[in-house]
Design a protein around this motif. Structure first.
Motif, PDB file in Angstrom:
ATOM      1  N   TYR A  18       0.844  -1.194   0.000  1.00  0.00           N
ATOM      2  CA  TYR A  18       0.000   0.000   0.000  1.00  0.00           C
ATOM      3  C   TYR A  18       0.880   1.245   0.000  1.00  0.00           C
ATOM      4  CZ  TYR A  18       1.255  -1.218   4.774  1.00  0.00           C
ATOM      5  OH  TYR A  18       1.945  -1.612   5.889  1.00  0.00           O
ATOM      6  N   PRO A  19       0.318   2.391  -0.394  1.00  0.00           N
ATOM      7  CA  PRO A  19       1.097   3.639  -0.320  1.00  0.00           C
ATOM      8  C   PRO A  19       1.208   4.105   1.126  1.00  0.00           C
ATOM      9  CG  PRO A  19      -1.139   4.102  -1.025  1.00  0.00           C
ATOM     10  CD  PRO A  19      -1.021   2.601  -0.969  1.00  0.00           C
ATOM     11  N   ARG A  20       2.177   4.962   1.395  1.00  0.00           N
ATOM     12  CA  ARG A  20       2.370   5.472   2.756  1.00  0.00           C
ATOM     13  C   ARG A  20       1.111   6.138   3.300  1.00  0.00           C
ATOM     14  NH1 ARG A  20       6.459   9.618   3.553  1.00  0.00           N
ATOM     15  NH2 ARG A  20       5.904   9.252   5.726  1.00  0.00           N
ATOM     16  N   THR A  21       0.376   6.832   2.422  1.00  0.00           N
ATOM     17  CA  THR A  21      -0.817   7.546   2.869  1.00  0.00           C
ATOM     18  C   THR A  21      -1.888   6.607   3.413  1.00  0.00           C
ATOM     19  OG1 THR A  21      -1.602   7.508   0.577  1.00  0.00           O
ATOM     20  CG2 THR A  21      -0.493   9.512   1.331  1.00  0.00           C
ATOM     21  N   ALA A  22      -1.826   5.323   3.044  1.00  0.00           N
ATOM     22  CA  ALA A  22      -2.823   4.365   3.529  1.00  0.00           C
ATOM     23  C   ALA A  22      -2.754   4.224   5.051  1.00  0.00           C
ATOM     24  CB  ALA A  22      -2.635   3.012   2.860  1.00  0.00           C
ATOM     25  N   ASN A  23      -1.562   4.372   5.622  1.00  0.00           N
ATOM     26  CA  ASN A  23      -1.440   4.294   7.080  1.00  0.00           C
ATOM     27  C   ASN A  23      -2.271   5.379   7.758  1.00  0.00           C
ATOM     28  OD1 ASN A  23       0.836   2.201   7.708  1.00  0.00           O
ATOM     29  ND2 ASN A  23       1.616   3.400   5.994  1.00  0.00           N
ATOM     30  N   THR A  24      -2.130   6.602   7.257  1.00  0.00           N
ATOM     31  CA  THR A  24      -2.893   7.714   7.826  1.00  0.00           C
ATOM     32  C   THR A  24      -4.386   7.503   7.641  1.00  0.00           C
ATOM     33  OG1 THR A  24      -1.057   9.230   7.382  1.00  0.00           O
ATOM     34  CG2 THR A  24      -3.222  10.207   7.773  1.00  0.00           C
ATOM     35  N   GLY A  25      -4.785   7.052   6.451  1.00  0.00           N
ATOM     36  CA  GLY A  25      -6.200   6.825   6.184  1.00  0.00           C
ATOM     37  C   GLY A  25      -6.791   5.757   7.085  1.00  0.00           C
ATOM     38  N   MET A  26      -6.057   4.650   7.289  1.00  0.00           N
ATOM     39  CA  MET A  26      -6.552   3.578   8.141  1.00  0.00           C
ATOM     40  C   MET A  26      -6.655   4.027   9.595  1.00  0.00           C
ATOM     41  SD  MET A  26      -7.762   0.632   8.548  1.00  0.00           S
ATOM     42  CE  MET A  26      -7.733   0.321   6.785  1.00  0.00           C
ATOM     43  N   ILE A  27      -5.664   4.779  10.063  1.00  0.00           N
ATOM     44  CA  ILE A  27      -5.718   5.285  11.439  1.00  0.00           C
ATOM     45  C   ILE A  27      -6.946   6.175  11.623  1.00  0.00           C
ATOM     46  CG2 ILE A  27      -4.563   6.839  13.079  1.00  0.00           C
ATOM     47  CD1 ILE A  27      -1.878   5.701  11.938  1.00  0.00           C
ATOM     48  N   ARG A  28      -7.248   6.994  10.628  1.00  0.00           N
ATOM     49  CA  ARG A  28      -8.430   7.861  10.717  1.00  0.00           C
ATOM     50  C   ARG A  28      -9.718   7.049  10.755  1.00  0.00           C
ATOM     51  NH1 ARG A  28      -6.686  12.210   6.034  1.00  0.00           N
ATOM     52  NH2 ARG A  28      -5.371  13.570   7.334  1.00  0.00           N
ATOM     53  N   LEU A  29      -9.810   6.008   9.921  1.00  0.00           N
ATOM     54  CA  LEU A  29     -11.022   5.183   9.898  1.00  0.00           C
ATOM     55  C   LEU A  29     -11.286   4.554  11.265  1.00  0.00           C
ATOM     56  CD1 LEU A  29     -10.809   3.300   6.463  1.00  0.00           C
ATOM     57  CD2 LEU A  29     -12.557   4.951   7.153  1.00  0.00           C
ATOM     58  N   ILE A  30     -10.210   4.075  11.906  1.00  0.00           N
ATOM     59  CA  ILE A  30     -10.378   3.424  13.203  1.00  0.00           C
ATOM     60  C   ILE A  30     -10.635   4.451  14.308  1.00  0.00           C
ATOM     61  CG2 ILE A  30      -9.263   1.962  14.925  1.00  0.00           C
ATOM     62  CD1 ILE A  30      -7.674   0.705  12.591  1.00  0.00           C
ATOM     63  N   ALA A  31      -9.847   5.516  14.311  1.00  0.00           N
ATOM     64  CA  ALA A  31      -9.981   6.525  15.370  1.00  0.00           C
ATOM     65  C   ALA A  31     -11.352   7.188  15.353  1.00  0.00           C
ATOM     66  CB  ALA A  31      -8.883   7.578  15.222  1.00  0.00           C
ATOM     67  N   SER A  32     -11.932   7.342  14.167  1.00  0.00           N
ATOM     68  CA  SER A  32     -13.244   7.991  14.063  1.00  0.00           C
ATOM     69  C   SER A  32     -14.390   7.073  14.458  1.00  0.00           C
ATOM     70  CB  SER A  32     -13.466   8.464  12.624  1.00  0.00           C
ATOM     71  OG  SER A  32     -13.586   7.349  11.741  1.00  0.00           O
ATOM     72  N   GLY A  33     -14.123   5.767  14.568  1.00  0.00           N
ATOM     73  CA  GLY A  33     -15.172   4.812  14.888  1.00  0.00           C
ATOM     74  C   GLY A  33     -15.902   4.275  13.676  1.00  0.00           C
ATOM     75  N   VAL A  34     -15.557   4.758  12.489  1.00  0.00           N
ATOM     76  CA  VAL A  34     -16.195   4.255  11.268  1.00  0.00           C
ATOM     77  C   VAL A  34     -15.852   2.780  11.065  1.00  0.00           C
ATOM     78  CG1 VAL A  34     -16.289   4.486   8.757  1.00  0.00           C
ATOM     79  CG2 VAL A  34     -16.222   6.526  10.201  1.00  0.00           C
ATOM     80  N   LEU A  35     -14.636   2.411  11.424  1.00  0.00           N
ATOM     81  CA  LEU A  35     -14.198   1.015  11.367  1.00  0.00           C
ATOM     82  C   LEU A  35     -13.988   0.539  12.800  1.00  0.00           C
ATOM     83  CD1 LEU A  35     -13.345  -1.392   9.614  1.00  0.00           C
ATOM     84  CD2 LEU A  35     -11.031  -0.460   9.602  1.00  0.00           C
ATOM     85  N   ASP A  36     -14.779  -0.435  13.208  1.00  0.00           N
ATOM     86  CA  ASP A  36     -14.783  -0.895  14.596  1.00  0.00           C
ATOM     87  C   ASP A  36     -13.938  -2.160  14.739  1.00  0.00           C
ATOM     88  OD1 ASP A  36     -15.331  -1.403  17.223  1.00  0.00           O
ATOM     89  OD2 ASP A  36     -17.491  -1.690  16.976  1.00  0.00           O
ATOM     90  N   LEU A  37     -12.982  -2.139  15.644  1.00  0.00           N
ATOM     91  CA  LEU A  37     -12.126  -3.296  15.880  1.00  0.00           C
ATOM     92  C   LEU A  37     -12.629  -4.186  17.011  1.00  0.00           C
ATOM     93  CD1 LEU A  37      -8.566  -1.670  15.656  1.00  0.00           C
ATOM     94  CD2 LEU A  37      -9.894  -2.761  13.835  1.00  0.00           C
ATOM     95  N   ALA A  38     -13.809  -3.875  17.547  1.00  0.00           N
ATOM     96  CA  ALA A  38     -14.309  -4.615  18.706  1.00  0.00           C
ATOM     97  C   ALA A  38     -14.534  -6.089  18.405  1.00  0.00           C
ATOM     98  CB  ALA A  38     -15.610  -3.984  19.203  1.00  0.00           C
ATOM     99  N   ALA A  39     -14.813  -6.426  17.149  1.00  0.00           N
ATOM    100  CA  ALA A  39     -15.103  -7.820  16.796  1.00  0.00           C
ATOM    101  C   ALA A  39     -13.854  -8.679  16.704  1.00  0.00           C
ATOM    102  CB  ALA A  39     -15.849  -7.860  15.465  1.00  0.00           C
TER     103      ALA A  39
END
Length: 359
Positions: A304-325
């Motif tokens: 993945y490109p470097r920017t994907a790290n920032t995008g994934m962190i945002r998805l999780i931090a915002s709650g849009v992507l839930d890691l609870a499962a």
């Protein structure tokens, strides 16, 4: 410091005291709090996967930790910061086609191998030396163990970015019942996919995906007949398939990948991220006239490109992507070989094995 070392392919990892790393210019030393153990790690360490690791080496694919020391070029990182360390390291002397190594894991070509000899060791250790640009700040409240799944979540996210997935589009994930494929389903829905078609042979996992994600997911049980399976996937989509993301493992036959790829609509996009043909099996053969006449875009994407790290962190931090499962089992560094064995037996959807070296 203590580290788990692969002394030779086919040998158990040896936990031993080794010299701690020192940060040079453009580098950061991080105390490793948590790192995921890939389900196929045993195949890498045995030599079965033929990865270009050069023992003795401390393996490991990225991780979450705290900054211990920083080089003079870091302007925003501070000692004590909680950070994600991305293993995808790119050489700095070619912006267009940089050589790449997965620190402590794999590399591409002779240039990647040279880079790997310098950044030789990965995250199965109490401390790890990482290029400054591969260190990303995390929310202070983030759980290091749970957030260590960034090492697997960011991979299919990179494929979805490569395919230009847009909100409302229909995606087909080839290999959806596997470790990375199931993640692709979760990430695509977080990105706003209108429908995700999930083909596979594992009925139990297909039912799990359908139950977990609801009506936006369309499971398809594959029969092994290429033409029939293609028709079933098209029917399950109920609309044109905009993007196909292939994440099939090396053991999968190319006919399965081809059946999925050829469900894509005219002007659709196919992204190849799996391992079909890598262990000597039949290569993928897509018909030239079909690609040309339907103006289909086919592209490969490694990592993945470097920017994907920032995008994934945002998805999780915002709650849009839930890691609870995520179902997570942790092991200390002294239990590293048990962790590798556990990971091999628990490679299903949302089932993670995490090593906690500095615990």
């Amino acid at each position: 410091m203590l580290a788990a070392t692969l002394t030779a392919f086919g040998s158990p990892l040896a936990v031993q005291d080794v010299p701690g790393p020192q940060a040079g210019g453009g580098e950061v030393v991080v105390e490793v709090l948590a790192t995921c153990v890939p389900p196929y790690a045993a195949e890498v360490f045995s030599g079965e996967r033929r990865y270009p690791l050069e023992p003795p080496v401390v393996p490991g694919v990225g991780g979450v930790g705290r900054v211990v020391s920083i080089g003079p070029d870091a302007t925003k990182l501070n000692v004590g910061d909680l950070v994600w360390c991305d293993s995808t390291v790119r050489a700095r002397d070619d912006a267009l086609t940089p050589d790449i190594t997965l620190q402590g894991w794999s590399s591409r070509g002779e240039g990647g191998a040279r880079l790997a000899r310098y950044l030789h060791d990965g995250s199965f250790a109490e401390l790890m030396r990482v290029p400054t640009e591969n260190v990303y700040a995390l929310p202070a409240h983030a759980d290091p163990v749970r957030w260590s799944v960034l090492s697997v979540y960011t991979i299919p996210y990179g494929g979805l970015l490569a395919g230009g997935l847009e909100a409302g589009e229909t995606l087909l994930v080839s290999g959806a019942t596997g470790n990375l494929g199931s993640i692709a389903v979760a990430v695509a829905l977080a990105m706003g996919a209108g429908r995700v078609v999930v083909p596979g042979r594992n009925r139990e996992v297909l039912d799990l995906l359908g139950d977990r994600f609801g009506a936006r997911v369309s499971p398809v049980e594959l029969s092994g007949d290429e033409d029939a399976d293609r028709a079933a996937m098209v029917a399950a989509a109920g609309r044109p398939v905009d993007v196909v993301l292939d994440l099939l493992p090396p053991q999968a036959p190319s006919s399965v990948a081809r059946a999925a790829a050829m469900t894509v609509r005219e002007y659709g996009r196919v992204v190849l991220m799996g391992g079909v043909g890598m262990l000597g099996g039949e290569d993928l053969a897509l018909p030239y006239p079909w690609i040309m006449r339907n103006s289909v875009t086919v592209r490969g994407q490694w990592m993945y490109p470097r920017t994907a790290n920032t995008g994934m962190i945002r998805l999780i931090a915002s709650g849009v992507l839930d890691l609870a499962a995520e179902q997570i089992t942790t092991f200390g560094l002294g239990q590293v070989n048990e962790a590798v064995t556990h990971a091999a037996a628990h490679g299903g959807p949302f089932d993670r094995t995490v090593l906690t070296p500095a615990a």
